[in-house]
Design a protein around this motif. Structure first.
Motif, PDB file in Angstrom:
ATOM      1  N   GLY A   1       0.994  -1.143   0.112  1.00 25.24           N
ATOM      2  CA  GLY A   1      -0.513  -0.081   0.061  1.00 25.24           C
ATOM      3  C   GLY A   1       1.204   1.851  -0.277  1.00 25.24           C
ATOM      4  N   SER A   2       0.413   2.534   0.123  1.00 28.35           N
ATOM      5  CA  SER A   2       0.732   3.748   0.371  1.00 28.35           C
ATOM      6  C   SER A   2       0.173   4.440   0.529  1.00 28.35           C
ATOM      7  CB  SER A   2       1.054   4.509  -0.839  1.00 28.35           C
ATOM      8  OG  SER A   2      -0.257   4.662  -1.746  1.00 28.35           O
ATOM      9  N   SER A   3      -0.058   3.833   2.113  1.00 26.69           N
ATOM     10  CA  SER A   3      -1.191   4.990   3.062  1.00 26.69           C
ATOM     11  C   SER A   3       0.344   5.668   3.295  1.00 26.69           C
ATOM     12  CB  SER A   3      -1.823   4.543   3.922  1.00 26.69           C
ATOM     13  OG  SER A   3      -1.199   3.310   4.765  1.00 26.69           O
ATOM     14  N   HIS A   4       0.587   5.166   4.024  1.00 27.64           N
ATOM     15  CA  HIS A   4       1.894   5.909   4.703  1.00 27.64           C
ATOM     16  C   HIS A   4       3.260   5.309   4.376  1.00 27.64           C
ATOM     17  CE1 HIS A   4      -1.571   5.730   8.057  1.00 27.64           C
ATOM     18  NE2 HIS A   4      -0.372   6.029   8.350  1.00 27.64           N
ATOM     19  N   ARG A   5       4.096   5.915   5.725  1.00 24.49           N
ATOM     20  CA  ARG A   5       5.938   6.269   4.911  1.00 24.49           C
ATOM     21  C   ARG A   5       6.330   5.162   5.654  1.00 24.49           C
ATOM     22  NH1 ARG A   5       3.202   6.774   0.834  1.00 24.49           N
ATOM     23  NH2 ARG A   5       3.237   8.685  -1.042  1.00 24.49           N
ATOM     24  N   LEU A   6       8.038   4.551   5.649  1.00 25.63           N
ATOM     25  CA  LEU A   6       8.653   4.103   6.203  1.00 25.63           C
ATOM     26  C   LEU A   6       9.648   5.453   6.190  1.00 25.63           C
ATOM     27  CD1 LEU A   6       8.330   0.507   6.276  1.00 25.63           C
ATOM     28  CD2 LEU A   6       7.388   2.011   8.463  1.00 25.63           C
ATOM     29  N   ILE A   7      10.776   5.982   7.596  1.00 19.79           N
ATOM     30  CA  ILE A   7      11.391   6.552   6.649  1.00 19.79           C
ATOM     31  C   ILE A   7      13.107   5.878   7.680  1.00 19.79           C
ATOM     32  CG2 ILE A   7      12.384   9.000   7.402  1.00 19.79           C
ATOM     33  CD1 ILE A   7      10.123   9.124   5.720  1.00 19.79           C
ATOM     34  N   VAL A   8      14.368   5.937   7.375  1.00 15.41           N
ATOM     35  CA  VAL A   8      15.264   5.966   8.555  1.00 15.41           C
ATOM     36  C   VAL A   8      15.986   7.102   7.419  1.00 15.41           C
ATOM     37  CG1 VAL A   8      15.390   3.555   8.066  1.00 15.41           C
ATOM     38  CG2 VAL A   8      16.748   4.685   5.787  1.00 15.41           C
ATOM     39  N   TRP A   9      17.014   7.497   9.140  1.00 15.38           N
ATOM     40  CA  TRP A   9      17.546   8.064   8.583  1.00 15.38           C
ATOM     41  C   TRP A   9      19.478   7.758   9.187  1.00 15.38           C
ATOM     42  CZ3 TRP A   9      13.422   9.399  11.742  1.00 15.38           C
ATOM     43  CH2 TRP A   9      12.304  10.191  10.802  1.00 15.38           C
ATOM     44  N   ALA A  10      20.669   9.124   8.345  1.00 15.69           N
ATOM     45  CA  ALA A  10      22.187   7.940   8.936  1.00 15.69           C
ATOM     46  C   ALA A  10      22.279   9.610   8.425  1.00 15.69           C
ATOM     47  CB  ALA A  10      22.146   6.910   7.267  1.00 15.69           C
ATOM     48  N   HIS A  11      24.364   9.058   8.497  1.00 11.97           N
ATOM     49  CA  HIS A  11      24.979  10.369   8.637  1.00 11.97           C
ATOM     50  C   HIS A  11      25.722  10.237   8.285  1.00 11.97           C
ATOM     51  CE1 HIS A  11      27.535   8.958  11.755  1.00 11.97           C
ATOM     52  NE2 HIS A  11      26.794   8.188  12.535  1.00 11.97           N
ATOM     53  N   LEU A  12      26.842  10.685   7.286  1.00 14.36           N
ATOM     54  CA  LEU A  12      27.883  10.245   6.843  1.00 14.36           C
ATOM     55  C   LEU A  12      28.620  10.175   8.122  1.00 14.36           C
ATOM     56  CD1 LEU A  12      29.311  10.122   3.909  1.00 14.36           C
ATOM     57  CD2 LEU A  12      30.355  12.683   4.633  1.00 14.36           C
ATOM     58  N   ASP A  13      29.449   9.126   7.868  1.00 19.92           N
ATOM     59  CA  ASP A  13      30.567   8.336   8.657  1.00 19.92           C
ATOM     60  C   ASP A  13      32.005   8.453   7.808  1.00 19.92           C
ATOM     61  OD1 ASP A  13      30.886   7.174  11.091  1.00 19.92           O
ATOM     62  OD2 ASP A  13      31.939   5.454   9.855  1.00 19.92           O
ATOM     63  N   ALA A  14      31.864   7.865   6.401  1.00 16.83           N
ATOM     64  CA  ALA A  14      33.164   8.422   6.855  1.00 16.83           C
ATOM     65  C   ALA A  14      33.433   8.634   4.700  1.00 16.83           C
ATOM     66  CB  ALA A  14      34.506   6.425   6.428  1.00 16.83           C
ATOM     67  N   THR A  15      34.482   8.672   4.261  1.00 15.80           N
ATOM     68  CA  THR A  15      34.304   8.197   2.865  1.00 15.80           C
ATOM     69  C   THR A  15      36.476   7.794   2.250  1.00 15.80           C
ATOM     70  OG1 THR A  15      35.492  10.314   1.902  1.00 15.80           O
ATOM     71  CG2 THR A  15      33.217  10.789   2.247  1.00 15.80           C
ATOM     72  N   GLN A  16      36.585   7.858   1.222  1.00 17.82           N
ATOM     73  CA  GLN A  16      37.517   7.267   0.174  1.00 17.82           C
ATOM     74  C   GLN A  16      37.377   7.379  -0.612  1.00 17.82           C
ATOM     75  OE1 GLN A  16      37.456   2.464   2.552  1.00 17.82           O
ATOM     76  NE2 GLN A  16      38.045   2.406   0.558  1.00 17.82           N
ATOM     77  N   PRO A  17      38.727   7.522  -1.944  1.00 15.62           N
ATOM     78  CA  PRO A  17      38.854   7.257  -3.150  1.00 15.62           C
ATOM     79  C   PRO A  17      38.278   5.878  -3.786  1.00 15.62           C
ATOM     80  CG  PRO A  17      40.204   8.518  -1.646  1.00 15.62           C
ATOM     81  CD  PRO A  17      40.556   8.393  -0.927  1.00 15.62           C
ATOM     82  N   VAL A  18      37.237   6.402  -5.114  1.00 11.60           N
ATOM     83  CA  VAL A  18      37.578   4.546  -5.402  1.00 11.60           C
ATOM     84  C   VAL A  18      38.370   3.917  -5.791  1.00 11.60           C
ATOM     85  CG1 VAL A  18      36.321   3.817  -7.538  1.00 11.60           C
ATOM     86  CG2 VAL A  18      35.528   5.093  -6.543  1.00 11.60           C
ATOM     87  N   ALA A  19      40.061   4.327  -6.199  1.00  6.82           N
ATOM     88  CA  ALA A  19      41.312   4.289  -6.372  1.00  6.82           C
ATOM     89  C   ALA A  19      41.448   3.343  -5.616  1.00  6.82           C
ATOM     90  CB  ALA A  19      41.948   5.263  -6.839  1.00  6.82           C
ATOM     91  N   ASP A  20      40.927   3.964  -4.035  1.00  3.32           N
ATOM     92  CA  ASP A  20      41.666   2.381  -2.836  1.00  3.32           C
ATOM     93  C   ASP A  20      40.761   1.889  -2.556  1.00  3.32           C
ATOM     94  OD1 ASP A  20      43.589   4.892  -2.753  1.00  3.32           O
ATOM     95  OD2 ASP A  20      42.419   5.993  -0.756  1.00  3.32           O
ATOM     96  N   GLY A  21      39.952   1.798  -3.610  1.00  4.83           N
ATOM     97  CA  GLY A  21      39.102  -0.397  -3.148  1.00  4.83           C
ATOM     98  C   GLY A  21      37.540  -0.250  -2.874  1.00  4.83           C
ATOM     99  N   ARG A  22      37.297  -0.899  -2.461  1.00  2.00           N
ATOM    100  CA  ARG A  22      35.961  -0.780  -2.070  1.00  2.00           C
ATOM    101  C   ARG A  22      36.023  -0.874  -0.151  1.00  2.00           C
ATOM    102  NH1 ARG A  22      32.212  -3.249  -4.593  1.00  2.00           N
ATOM    103  NH2 ARG A  22      30.713  -4.298  -3.527  1.00  2.00           N
ATOM    104  N   PRO A  23      34.806   0.101   0.203  1.00  2.00           N
ATOM    105  CA  PRO A  23      35.398   0.263   1.286  1.00  2.00           C
ATOM    106  C   PRO A  23      34.818  -0.911   2.813  1.00  2.00           C
ATOM    107  CG  PRO A  23      33.718   1.134   0.271  1.00  2.00           C
ATOM    108  CD  PRO A  23      34.519   0.409  -0.775  1.00  2.00           C
ATOM    109  N   ARG A  24      35.146  -0.580   3.983  1.00  2.16           N
ATOM    110  CA  ARG A  24      35.413  -1.653   4.960  1.00  2.16           C
ATOM    111  C   ARG A  24      33.196  -2.285   4.478  1.00  2.16           C
ATOM    112  NH1 ARG A  24      38.305  -1.791  10.374  1.00  2.16           N
ATOM    113  NH2 ARG A  24      39.974  -0.750   8.634  1.00  2.16           N
ATOM    114  N   ALA A  25      32.607  -1.267   4.568  1.00  2.60           N
ATOM    115  CA  ALA A  25      32.151  -1.746   5.063  1.00  2.60           C
ATOM    116  C   ALA A  25      31.120  -2.652   3.563  1.00  2.60           C
ATOM    117  CB  ALA A  25      30.402  -0.718   5.094  1.00  2.60           C
ATOM    118  N   LEU A  26      31.577  -2.508   2.856  1.00  2.00           N
ATOM    119  CA  LEU A  26      31.930  -3.783   1.265  1.00  2.00           C
ATOM    120  C   LEU A  26      32.135  -5.213   1.150  1.00  2.00           C
ATOM    121  CD1 LEU A  26      30.535  -1.067  -1.626  1.00  2.00           C
ATOM    122  CD2 LEU A  26      28.946  -1.969   0.337  1.00  2.00           C
ATOM    123  N   SER A  27      33.114  -4.917   2.345  1.00  2.00           N
ATOM    124  CA  SER A  27      34.204  -6.665   2.289  1.00  2.00           C
ATOM    125  C   SER A  27      34.062  -7.311   3.910  1.00  2.00           C
ATOM    126  CB  SER A  27      35.755  -5.755   2.441  1.00  2.00           C
ATOM    127  OG  SER A  27      35.832  -4.856   3.438  1.00  2.00           O
ATOM    128  N   GLY A  28      32.907  -7.296   3.506  1.00  5.27           N
ATOM    129  CA  GLY A  28      32.199  -8.426   4.765  1.00  5.27           C
ATOM    130  C   GLY A  28      32.077  -9.866   3.880  1.00  5.27           C
TER     131      GLY A  28
END
Length: 241
Positions: A214-241
């Motif tokens: 349905g669409s009578s309501h919405r679900l929301i999550v919020w987040a804050h920027l935790d880290a950045t790194q250049p793509v040239a340095d490889g994939r971030p740790r969050a995606l390597s698990g």
């Protein structure tokens, strides 16, 4: 002399019953076909469209690399071209490990119907990826690939990782999915107070429909920027698990 046949009893009634039965069968068949279209065919088309958007992005990144900013959550993003993102066009890819190892979707500018059939949509007027403000994104819960089907599984601490082809941006979710009404536009404010944020920062908001079909309501999550790194340095740790 010809023999006259016996009259058929209940002829009109039988005709009505047979016609009604055939009508019900036809309607039932149409319903089944519509459900198959909604549950299967829109998913096939969405997969083709999202893959095409990601391919387009990768081609763009290969032809016109974007310089990565200095590492760290306070880094600003250099725009690939002057002005805002182009409506209806992709500019980033999002990964949410909690939703699956193979979960990746393009992020396009705008939240119109046609746009959300191709991937996730960035709310026009909210912050750009990685910049100060609230980078806000919408996606379908069901149909068109079901990108946010498992949205209720998101939990505080989960990573939401995006790339613009030059930089990885890792955001961290701060809340369990929050249920609200469609008119609650404060959830995408520069500083979304209901998330518990009390001042400027680099935030992310994800929104989807509730209930699941349905669409009578919405679900929301919020987040804050935790880290950045250049793509040239490889994939971030969050995606390597």
């Amino acid at each position: 002399m010809a023999v006259r046949g016996r009259p058929v009893r209940g002829g009109p009634v039988r005709l009505v019953v047979r016609t009604f039965s055939e009508l019900c069968l036809t309607v039932g068949t149409l319903i089944v076909l519509f459900v198959a279209y909604v549950m299967f065919w829109t998913g096939v088309k969405a997969a083709e469209a999202s893959d095409g958007q990601i391919d387009r992005l990768q081609d763009t990144w290969a032809r016109s690399p974007l310089a990565a900013p200095a590492p760290g959550p306070e880094a600003e993003t250099a725009p690939r071209a002057p002005g805002a993102y182009e409506p209806g066009r992709p500019f980033a890819v999002m990964y949410v490990p909690r939703l699956g190892r193979d979960w990746d979707w393009p992020v396009l500018e705008g939240t119109g119907t046609k746009t959300l059939q191709k991937g996730l949509g960035h709310y026009a007027g909210t912050a750009r990826l990685g910049e100060t403000g609230n980078f806000s994104v919408a996606g379908h819960r069901r149909t068109y690939g079901d990108p946010f089907k498992d949205f209720p599984r998101l939990r505080p601490g989960d990573a939401v990782v995006l790339t613009d082809g030059a930089t990885w941006f890792t955001y961290r979710i701060v809340n369990k999915p929050y249920r609200t009404v469609p008119g609650d536009i404060g959830v995408i404010d520069d500083v979304p107070r209901k998330a518990g944020f009390d001042g400027p920062g680099r935030y992310l908001t994800l929104t989807t429909c509730e209930p699941e079909w349905g669409s009578s309501h919405r679900l929301i999550v919020w987040a804050h920027l935790d880290a950045t790194q250049p793509v040239a340095d490889g994939r971030p740790r969050a995606l390597s698990g």
